[in-house]
Design a protein around this motif. Structure first.
Motif, PDB file in Angstrom:
ATOM      1  N   LEU A  10     -12.253   2.323   9.326  1.00  0.00           N
ATOM      2  CA  LEU A  10     -12.534   3.638   9.892  1.00  0.00           C
ATOM      3  C   LEU A  10     -11.947   4.741   9.009  1.00  0.00           C
ATOM      4  CD1 LEU A  10     -11.934   3.284  13.743  1.00  0.00           C
ATOM      5  CD2 LEU A  10     -14.095   3.310  12.525  1.00  0.00           C
ATOM      6  N   ALA A  11     -12.799   5.659   8.571  1.00  0.00           N
ATOM      7  CA  ALA A  11     -12.398   6.871   7.856  1.00  0.00           C
ATOM      8  C   ALA A  11     -11.337   6.614   6.781  1.00  0.00           C
ATOM      9  CB  ALA A  11     -11.914   7.930   8.844  1.00  0.00           C
ATOM     10  N   PRO A  12     -11.611   5.758   5.802  1.00  0.00           N
ATOM     11  CA  PRO A  12     -10.606   5.511   4.754  1.00  0.00           C
ATOM     12  C   PRO A  12     -10.254   6.771   3.961  1.00  0.00           C
ATOM     13  CG  PRO A  12     -12.729   4.561   4.151  1.00  0.00           C
ATOM     14  CD  PRO A  12     -12.838   4.969   5.576  1.00  0.00           C
ATOM     15  N   ALA A  13     -11.174   7.726   3.866  1.00  0.00           N
ATOM     16  CA  ALA A  13     -10.855   8.975   3.167  1.00  0.00           C
ATOM     17  C   ALA A  13      -9.712   9.704   3.860  1.00  0.00           C
ATOM     18  CB  ALA A  13     -12.088   9.871   3.104  1.00  0.00           C
ATOM     19  N   ASP A  14      -9.701   9.660   5.187  1.00  0.00           N
ATOM     20  CA  ASP A  14      -8.623  10.327   5.917  1.00  0.00           C
ATOM     21  C   ASP A  14      -7.284   9.650   5.660  1.00  0.00           C
ATOM     22  OD1 ASP A  14      -7.457  12.111   8.026  1.00  0.00           O
ATOM     23  OD2 ASP A  14      -7.097  10.162   8.940  1.00  0.00           O
ATOM     24  N   ARG A  15      -7.282   8.322   5.665  1.00  0.00           N
ATOM     25  CA  ARG A  15      -6.029   7.605   5.437  1.00  0.00           C
ATOM     26  C   ARG A  15      -5.443   7.969   4.062  1.00  0.00           C
ATOM     27  NH1 ARG A  15      -7.746   3.377   7.401  1.00  0.00           N
ATOM     28  NH2 ARG A  15      -8.590   2.398   5.539  1.00  0.00           N
ATOM     29  N   LYS A  16      -6.303   8.085   3.068  1.00  0.00           N
ATOM     30  CA  LYS A  16      -5.861   8.418   1.713  1.00  0.00           C
ATOM     31  C   LYS A  16      -5.404   9.880   1.633  1.00  0.00           C
ATOM     32  CE  LYS A  16      -7.427   7.807  -3.061  1.00  0.00           C
ATOM     33  NZ  LYS A  16      -8.573   7.457  -3.928  1.00  0.00           N
ATOM     34  N   LEU A  17      -6.184  10.772   2.244  1.00  0.00           N
ATOM     35  CA  LEU A  17      -5.853  12.191   2.184  1.00  0.00           C
ATOM     36  C   LEU A  17      -4.621  12.520   3.016  1.00  0.00           C
ATOM     37  CD1 LEU A  17      -6.521  15.042   1.246  1.00  0.00           C
ATOM     38  CD2 LEU A  17      -8.150  15.229   3.145  1.00  0.00           C
ATOM     39  N   TYR A  18      -4.452  11.848   4.142  1.00  0.00           N
ATOM     40  CA  TYR A  18      -3.288  12.099   4.994  1.00  0.00           C
ATOM     41  C   TYR A  18      -2.001  11.819   4.234  1.00  0.00           C
ATOM     42  CZ  TYR A  18      -0.388  12.202   9.196  1.00  0.00           C
ATOM     43  OH  TYR A  18       0.571  12.522  10.113  1.00  0.00           O
TER      44      TYR A  18
ATOM     45  N   VAL B  96     -12.134  11.320  -8.222  1.00  0.00           N
ATOM     46  CA  VAL B  96     -11.362  12.565  -8.213  1.00  0.00           C
ATOM     47  C   VAL B  96      -9.897  12.171  -8.150  1.00  0.00           C
ATOM     48  CG1 VAL B  96     -10.750  14.597  -6.844  1.00  0.00           C
ATOM     49  CG2 VAL B  96     -13.154  14.033  -7.224  1.00  0.00           C
ATOM     50  N   ALA B  97      -9.117  12.658  -9.084  1.00  0.00           N
ATOM     51  CA  ALA B  97      -7.722  12.240  -9.203  1.00  0.00           C
ATOM     52  C   ALA B  97      -6.868  12.802  -8.076  1.00  0.00           C
ATOM     53  CB  ALA B  97      -7.163  12.694 -10.552  1.00  0.00           C
ATOM     54  N   GLU B  98      -5.742  12.143  -7.831  1.00  0.00           N
ATOM     55  CA  GLU B  98      -4.827  12.582  -6.770  1.00  0.00           C
ATOM     56  C   GLU B  98      -4.388  14.028  -6.984  1.00  0.00           C
ATOM     57  OE1 GLU B  98      -3.665  11.000  -4.001  1.00  0.00           O
ATOM     58  OE2 GLU B  98      -4.879   9.222  -4.366  1.00  0.00           O
ATOM     59  N   GLU B  99      -4.066  14.388  -8.235  1.00  0.00           N
ATOM     60  CA  GLU B  99      -3.594  15.746  -8.478  1.00  0.00           C
ATOM     61  C   GLU B  99      -4.696  16.774  -8.243  1.00  0.00           C
ATOM     62  OE1 GLU B  99      -4.363  13.908 -12.637  1.00  0.00           O
ATOM     63  OE2 GLU B  99      -3.580  13.277 -10.671  1.00  0.00           O
ATOM     64  N   GLN B 100      -5.958  16.375  -8.476  1.00  0.00           N
ATOM     65  CA  GLN B 100      -7.069  17.292  -8.206  1.00  0.00           C
ATOM     66  C   GLN B 100      -7.266  17.493  -6.705  1.00  0.00           C
ATOM     67  OE1 GLN B 100      -9.965  15.112 -10.647  1.00  0.00           O
ATOM     68  NE2 GLN B 100     -10.140  16.921 -11.964  1.00  0.00           N
ATOM     69  N   MET B 101      -7.200  16.405  -5.925  1.00  0.00           N
ATOM     70  CA  MET B 101      -7.334  16.565  -4.481  1.00  0.00           C
ATOM     71  C   MET B 101      -6.130  17.311  -3.908  1.00  0.00           C
ATOM     72  SD  MET B 101      -9.157  16.395  -1.838  1.00  0.00           S
ATOM     73  CE  MET B 101     -10.534  15.245  -1.931  1.00  0.00           C
TER      74      MET B 101
END
Length: 426
Positions: free
Chosen positions: A159-167, A36-41
């Protein structure tokens, strides 16, 4: 895992629909993997910001972020309990709290962060101690919990790499101030730590992230609900952050103040909040010990020294001192009725205690010392604040931040409570 269309997920939330558990798990996993691309998220984060998520969605989103990485497996003989603060000014509570709760018999795995903007970071404060290191392998964390009972360190990479990216994405897309996204960010990391219990210090007021009490209470309830949904015993205290905590705002000076508290002294508000949070943590751990007595005895200071030494620090080493100290004086005589926490935090940041970007360095000796607190009588010309820095050119910007931060009145203010509310699982 069933695949979905990112555009369909975005449209569903844009139009106000509740996302299914399957949609949430897929989109978080696909974003973490780069499908899922950055612009989509970014579009989905904005849709969540505008439309919100219900309790089920938020709990599932949190679980998906936890599942994006590893969970710590901390096998220790003591009950494990952790604490998280939503951030404030002069909020050095983790420093005395972790060794205090450990001294009372629990294990405290405190994975902490760094400061950004006007709020300080626990790791930045501790790194003012010569030799102390923030990054520890998982085996060392478990060993220190067994030997000492407390560890304060940086979160491990897994730990929670999705959070690090989304943050990082939320920070640059105007979607930070979303309660579901804030709550899932906090709780994904805390639940992944593996503690059986968690106490949250949710702050409200000028120096807090949540300025209004209603928003802070909503965040506290959301955090507790997420923890409960994931099997973690969770409570929250709502605490006032309109005035800085204690007298010290910075890095080394906050460490020094924490040591005073651990030795049986220190500012009354820091002691009050440390003991209140310790009581909550010990209750979740099932330990019937009065932390106030333990703190007053100075015994927790011995645990502090062992905790610092275990991470390479020298608890007896002198802390950094500033090269330059300036003073802000009272403009009139009367009672100090207001000392704005946000303004003091910004002043400390401008003096070098904080950072504007995550990669920026900090000055360990920089900060603000509050020489008077609201309720005290002051005289015109009396020093109210000390500005500590190694860069004298920063003083003018700090003074500018403090313009309008102080009110002096002819009558004493009515003190308000430090602890405003308590939230527990239904």
């Amino acid at each position: 895992m069933k695949a979905f269309s990112a555009v369909d997920v975005i449209r569903a939330k844009r139009d106000g629909a509740a996302l299914t558990d399957e949609q949430i798990r897929w989109v978080v996993d696909a974003y973490t993997r780069g499908d899922v691309a950055e612009e989509q998220m970014a579009a989905l984060a904005m849709a969540v910001f505008l439309r919100g998520m219900d309790a089920r969605e938020t709990a599932t989103w949190t679980g998906a972020m936890i599942d994006s990485g590893a969970r710590l497996s901390l096998r220790v003989d003591r009950p494990t309990v952790d604490k998280h603060s939503t951030g404030g000014v002069g909020d050095k509570i983790t420093l005395p709290l972790a060794p205090l709760v450990a001294t009372c018999g629990a294990a405290v795995p405190q994975l902490s962060g760094r400061g950004l903007g006007h709020t300080g970071g626990t790791l930045d404060k501790l790194e003012s101690i010569p030799g102390w290191r923030a990054s520890l392998p998982v085996d060392d964390i478990a060993r220190q919990l067994t030997d000492v009972g407390a560890v304060v360190c940086a979160a491990t990479e897994g730990l929670a790499p999705a959070d690090r990216k989304l943050y990082a994405l939320r920070d640059v897309t105007g979607t930070v101030e979303s309660i579901p996204l804030i709550a899932s960010s906090i709780m994904s990391k805390k639940i992944a730590e593996g503690s059986a219990g968690l106490v949250l210090d949710v702050k409200t007021g000028s120096g807090a992230f949540m300025k209004s009490r209603a928003d802070a209470l909503e965040l506290a309830r959301t955090l507790v609900d997420i923890g409960t949904a994931h099997g973690v015993a969770t409570t929250a205290l709502l605490t006032d952050m309109s005035t800085p905590l204690g007298a010290a705002v910075g890095n080394a000076i906050e460490v020094a103040e924490a040591v005073e508290v651990l030795q049986g002294g220190g500012p009354a508000d820091v002691v009050e909040l440390t003991v209140a949070l310790a009581r909550e943590m010990l209750a979740l751990a099932g330990i019937a010990v009065d932390p106030a007595e333990v703190l007053a005895s100075g015994e927790a200071y011995e645990t502090w020294c062992r905790m610092i030494a275990a991470q390479g620090g020298d608890p007896a080493a002198p802390l950094p001192k500033p090269a330059h100290v300036a003073v802000v004086e009272a403009s009139a005589s009367g009672y100090l009725s207001r000392l704005d926490a946000y303004a003091v935090g910004v002043a400390a940041w401008r003096l070098g205690a904080g950072r504007a970007r995550r990669e920026d360095p900090v000055q360990h000796a920089a900060g603000v010392r509050c020489l008077a607190k609201p309720g005290e009588r002051v005289s015109a010309g009396q020093p109210l604040l000390e500005l500590h820095t190694n860069t004298p050119d920063a003083v003018a910007a700090a003074r500018e931040a403090l313009a309008g931060a102080v009110d002096i009145t002819t009558t004493p203010p009515t003190p308000g409570p430090l602890i405003l509310d308590r939230v527990e699982a239904p």
